[in-house]
Write a protein that holds these residues in place. Sequence first.
Motif, PDB file in Angstrom:
ATOM      1  N   ASN A  18      69.817  42.102 -49.021  1.00 32.72           N
ATOM      2  CA  ASN A  18      68.693  42.268 -49.946  1.00 32.72           C
ATOM      3  C   ASN A  18      68.748  41.077 -50.885  1.00 32.72           C
ATOM      4  O   ASN A  18      69.520  41.076 -51.843  1.00 32.72           O
ATOM      5  CB  ASN A  18      68.826  43.569 -50.750  1.00 32.72           C
ATOM      6  N   ILE A  19      67.966  40.067 -50.629  1.00 34.96           N
ATOM      7  CA  ILE A  19      68.132  38.815 -51.368  1.00 34.96           C
ATOM      8  C   ILE A  19      66.787  38.310 -51.860  1.00 34.96           C
ATOM      9  O   ILE A  19      65.724  38.666 -51.347  1.00 34.96           O
ATOM     10  CB  ILE A  19      68.795  37.729 -50.500  1.00 34.96           C
ATOM     11  N   SER A  20      66.874  37.447 -52.827  1.00 36.20           N
ATOM     12  CA  SER A  20      65.672  36.753 -53.292  1.00 36.20           C
ATOM     13  C   SER A  20      65.420  35.554 -52.402  1.00 36.20           C
ATOM     14  O   SER A  20      66.349  34.955 -51.873  1.00 36.20           O
ATOM     15  CB  SER A  20      65.852  36.286 -54.743  1.00 36.20           C
ATOM     16  N   LEU A  21      64.164  35.218 -52.252  1.00 44.29           N
ATOM     17  CA  LEU A  21      63.804  34.031 -51.488  1.00 44.29           C
ATOM     18  C   LEU A  21      63.468  32.900 -52.447  1.00 44.29           C
ATOM     19  O   LEU A  21      62.883  33.131 -53.510  1.00 44.29           O
ATOM     20  CB  LEU A  21      62.601  34.319 -50.578  1.00 44.29           C
ATOM     21  N   TYR A  22      63.828  31.688 -52.060  1.00 46.79           N
ATOM     22  CA  TYR A  22      63.600  30.533 -52.920  1.00 46.79           C
ATOM     23  C   TYR A  22      62.828  29.482 -52.132  1.00 46.79           C
ATOM     24  O   TYR A  22      63.017  29.318 -50.932  1.00 46.79           O
ATOM     25  CB  TYR A  22      64.937  29.942 -53.403  1.00 46.79           C
ATOM     26  N   ASP A  23      61.965  28.756 -52.858  1.00 50.90           N
ATOM     27  CA  ASP A  23      61.243  27.675 -52.192  1.00 50.90           C
ATOM     28  C   ASP A  23      62.096  26.414 -52.206  1.00 50.90           C
ATOM     29  O   ASP A  23      63.230  26.417 -52.677  1.00 50.90           O
ATOM     30  CB  ASP A  23      59.866  27.463 -52.823  1.00 50.90           C
ATOM     31  N   LYS A  24      61.551  25.322 -51.699  1.00 53.10           N
ATOM     32  CA  LYS A  24      62.350  24.113 -51.518  1.00 53.10           C
ATOM     33  C   LYS A  24      62.819  23.529 -52.844  1.00 53.10           C
ATOM     34  O   LYS A  24      63.799  22.787 -52.894  1.00 53.10           O
ATOM     35  CB  LYS A  24      61.575  23.056 -50.716  1.00 53.10           C
ATOM     36  N   LYS A  25      62.133  23.893 -53.907  1.00 53.95           N
ATOM     37  CA  LYS A  25      62.558  23.357 -55.212  1.00 53.95           C
ATOM     38  C   LYS A  25      63.559  24.267 -55.895  1.00 53.95           C
ATOM     39  O   LYS A  25      64.023  23.970 -57.001  1.00 53.95           O
ATOM     40  CB  LYS A  25      61.335  23.144 -56.113  1.00 53.95           C
ATOM     41  N   GLY A  26      63.843  25.391 -55.280  1.00 51.76           N
ATOM     42  CA  GLY A  26      64.828  26.293 -55.841  1.00 51.76           C
ATOM     43  C   GLY A  26      64.245  27.369 -56.724  1.00 51.76           C
ATOM     44  O   GLY A  26      64.998  28.107 -57.366  1.00 51.76           O
ATOM     45  N   PHE A  27      62.900  27.489 -56.735  1.00 54.12           N
ATOM     46  CA  PHE A  27      62.289  28.531 -57.559  1.00 54.12           C
ATOM     47  C   PHE A  27      62.161  29.805 -56.740  1.00 54.12           C
ATOM     48  O   PHE A  27      61.770  29.772 -55.570  1.00 54.12           O
ATOM     49  CB  PHE A  27      60.898  28.098 -58.037  1.00 54.12           C
ATOM     50  N   VAL A  28      62.495  30.922 -57.364  1.00 52.15           N
ATOM     51  CA  VAL A  28      62.408  32.186 -56.653  1.00 52.15           C
ATOM     52  C   VAL A  28      60.951  32.473 -56.343  1.00 52.15           C
ATOM     53  O   VAL A  28      60.052  32.183 -57.129  1.00 52.15           O
ATOM     54  CB  VAL A  28      63.048  33.322 -57.483  1.00 52.15           C
ATOM     55  N   ILE A  29      60.727  33.026 -55.166  1.00 51.12           N
ATOM     56  CA  ILE A  29      59.357  33.302 -54.731  1.00 51.12           C
ATOM     57  C   ILE A  29      58.907  34.626 -55.339  1.00 51.12           C
ATOM     58  O   ILE A  29      59.507  35.683 -55.082  1.00 51.12           O
ATOM     59  CB  ILE A  29      59.271  33.309 -53.204  1.00 51.12           C
ATOM     60  N   LEU A  30      57.890  34.524 -56.141  1.00 49.11           N
ATOM     61  CA  LEU A  30      57.376  35.706 -56.829  1.00 49.11           C
ATOM     62  C   LEU A  30      55.915  35.876 -56.455  1.00 49.11           C
ATOM     63  O   LEU A  30      55.170  34.902 -56.354  1.00 49.11           O
ATOM     64  CB  LEU A  30      57.499  35.534 -58.350  1.00 49.11           C
ATOM     65  N   PRO A  31      55.481  37.124 -56.283  1.00 47.84           N
ATOM     66  CA  PRO A  31      54.088  37.356 -55.869  1.00 47.84           C
ATOM     67  C   PRO A  31      53.074  36.736 -56.824  1.00 47.84           C
ATOM     68  O   PRO A  31      52.045  36.227 -56.393  1.00 47.84           O
ATOM     69  CB  PRO A  31      53.972  38.879 -55.832  1.00 47.84           C
TER      70      PRO A  31
END
Lengths: 621, 169
Positions: free
Chosen positions: A50-63
Motif C-alpha cells: 500500500n504505497i504512494s505513487l510519485y511522478d518523475k519529479k518526486g511529487f506524490v500523485i494526488l487526485p
Amino acid sequence: MLYSHKLRYLGIVSLILGISLVCQANETEAEKVRLIGDVSSGSGATAVHNISLYDKKGFVILPEVNFNQPFSTRQSCGRCHDYETISAGWHFNAVDEEVQGGRCGQPWIYWDCSTATQIPISYRQWPGTFKPGQLGLTRWWFTRIFGRHFPGGGAGIKDNSSQPALKDRWTVSGELEINCLACHDGEASHDQAEYARQISQHNFRWAAAGSCGFASVTGSAKELPDFQEPSSQSEDAPTVFYDAGRFLPDRKVFLDIVGKVPNERCYFCHSTKIIGQEYREDVHLAAGLSCVDCHRNGLDHMIARGYEGEAPNSSKPFAASASCEGCHLGEEEASEPTEGRLGAPRPKHAGIPVVHFDKLSCTACHSGPRPRSTTFRIKTSRAHALGTYSANKSDDTLPYIQSPVFARGADGKIAPHNLLWPAYWAYLSGESVTPIAPEIVKSVAGKALYLDVELASASWPELSEETIAAVLTALSSTVAEGEAVYICGGKLYRLVEGKIIAREHDAGRPYMWPIAHNVRPAAQSLGAVACEDCHATDKAFIFGKVAIDTPLVSDKNCVRKMMEFQDGDAFYASLFAMSFVFRPWLKVAALASCAALAAVVILYAFKGLACILKVLAGENR
Amino acid sequence: MFNAFKKLVYLVALLCFVVLTVTGFYPLLILGRSLYGYWVMAHITAGAIFGGCLAVLAILWAERHRFSGSDWPWLQRIIRPRTESQRRPAEQFGLMQKIAFWLIMLLALPVILSIVLMMFPLFGTYGQEFLLQVHRYSSIALTLAVIAYNPFYLTMVVGKHKMQIRIKR
C-alpha cells in the motif's frame, strides 16, 4: 620536548578521528544501499504494497493536483528498493560495455521486408551481431523499435555522456524507466501489450502506467512536434487517467506486488512458436516449477541464465545451481549436497556411453522440438512482436529463424541452436563489412526496390540478380572507398562488370544462439528409444537439412547439411551410422564368444579341480 | 589342413591384437584423448574379430594347454614321493605359455563383457564409467598376457621348423 609530545598526541588523535570518520562514511554508504525493501525480516510472506505513487519529479500523485501525471517507478519503487543497483541487472545492463555478454543469446533483429533486410543487433559483445549504432539506431530509436519487449532502463535512458542526436525525441517521449511492474505485478489486469502500444506511440514515460490495471493512458507523443514537452493543453499529449477508486483515503494505492514472478510475465518476452508443430509445455513447468525457480537473482537482478559454464565465468551467485547439472547432479564446488533441488530427479542415462556427455550438451537430447528431416521455422516474442496488438500472425512473416540446428557451441559441445541467416546491404572495404541502414538504402536505391509493394505476410520480396545489381549500382555511387555489397543466404554478392558474383564471406555466416527450452520429457529425448534416434543415416541430428533463408529467387530451397555445423567428417558420420545396422549382430557375436570362452574356462577348471582332488586322494594315475 | 586353419586363426587374432593395441593405447597415451573417430571404428571392428578368434582358439587349443604333472615337478615331489614324469608330446606347450594362455582366456571375458554390457540399457552413468574402467584395466592385463604368450609360441614354432629341417638333412 613537551611541545613535541603534544604534537605527537594531536597527530595520533587526528589519525584516529580520521579513520573513524572514513569508516562511518563507508558504513553510511553501505546503509544507504540497503533500503527498507531490500532487507528481509525473514518472513516468507510478501510485504503488502500500500504505497504512494510519485511522478518523475518526486511529487506524490494526488487526485486534486497532478492526477494526469504518470507515476515514476524510480521515484515510487525507488524509495524502498535500490533502483541504481537493480538498474545494473541483466535485463537492463546491455548498454554497459563493461558487462560481460557471456554466452551468445537471442539478438534483436532489425528487419525490413522492402529492402530485404534482417540483421541481428545487440548491445552485448556477441560475435555475429552488430551494434545498433552501426545501423544508425540511437538509443531512442532502439527503444522506439524494440522497447515493446524490454522492461525499460538500459537503452531506454538517455545517454547524457554524449550529444543527443537530432532525430531523438527524448523531450517529447520522456525516458523509459525500468518498469518493475513488467515482472512483479501480480494483477491479472496487467497488460504488457498495452505497454508495447504505448511505446509505439512514443509514450515512453507513460508506458508503465498504461500497462497497469488501475490506470489508462490516452494521447500520443508521436503526434507532437519534436522538442515539445507534452502538456495538458495539447489534445494529442499523453494523459493518464487513474482509477480513483483504487486510491485509499490516505492517497495510497494497493499494488499487488509479487516477489516470485509469475510465468505469464516471462512469457510475454520469452515465448517461441514453432511453425507446424503444436505447443508442448516445458516439462519443468508441467511439473509445477516456475521460470524463476531456476532463473533466480538477488537484489542485483543479475538473473541466472542457466547454461553450463555460466557460474565460473560470472559473479552470479545462483548460476551454479541454475544449470541442468546444478539441479540434477548437484554443484561440484558446493560444500553441502545440492543435488535434487526442487525435486529434480537424478538421470540414469542407462546405456548411454559416457562419451556423449563430453560431446553433447544436456539440451542436445532434451530441448527444443524433436528434430525432423528439415529444420522448423520459428517465431519468437522479441523477433516477431508476439503478444502485441499489432503482431503479424502470418507464419511467413520476417524475420525467418530456423530451429533446431545442432551445432558445435563455444564450449565445444554440440547443442541445439536457433539460426538466423543475415541479409543486409553493406559496404565492403578490404575484408571488412559495414552494414548500411535500411533507411539509407531506401533513400538511395528506392527506385530499384519494391517500396510500393505491401506484402501482407511481411515476407521476403522476390529479389532477382538484376534487382540486386541495380541496387548495388545505386549504392556504389555513395561509396568513397570500397564497394557496395549484399549479404544473404550465407553469401556475399558483389557487382563485377555489371554482373553479380557470389562468394563465401564471414559476414554471411549465420548467427546462432543456443536454446534450452522447451525441455521434453525423458521418454521423448533423443536416444530414449534407441541409439538409432541419432546414429542412422536418415536421422536429422547429423544428417538433417538446414534451410538456407534467402530472398534471392535463384537460391530458394537451398539447404545445408546439419553436420556442416558440427565440424564433423561427413564420410565418417555416414560410415559410423551405417555400422549401427550391424550392431545387433555384434552384440550376438560378442556374447557368443564370451559364452564359448566361459564354457572352455569352466570346463577345464573343473577338469583341473578333478585332477587335483584325485592326487590329493592318493590315486596315482 | 586343419593345422593351417588353426594357424590362420592365430595370425588373424594376432593381427587384430596389434590393431586393438595401437587403436586402444595410441590416442590415450600419445594424443592424450579418449578413443574417437576412425580409431573407434577400427577398434570395434578388430575387437569383434579378435573375440571370435579367441573363442575358436580356446576350443581348439584348450586341451593342448592343459596343465599336466610335468608342469609342476616341485609340486609333484611334495604331493607324491615318487614322481612319474610323463612323456611330453612333441608339441606340448611350456608352463609359462600355458599360464599365459589361460590368463588370456580369463581376461578376455571381462574385456568383452564390459563393452557388450555397455551397449544395453542396463547401467547408468556410474555403471558405464565402472565398465569402462573394467575394460581399460583388463585390457592392459590382457595385452601383457598376449605379449607374454607370443614369444613362447613363436619360439616353439621356429624350433619345430628347425627340427624338421635337420631331420630332412
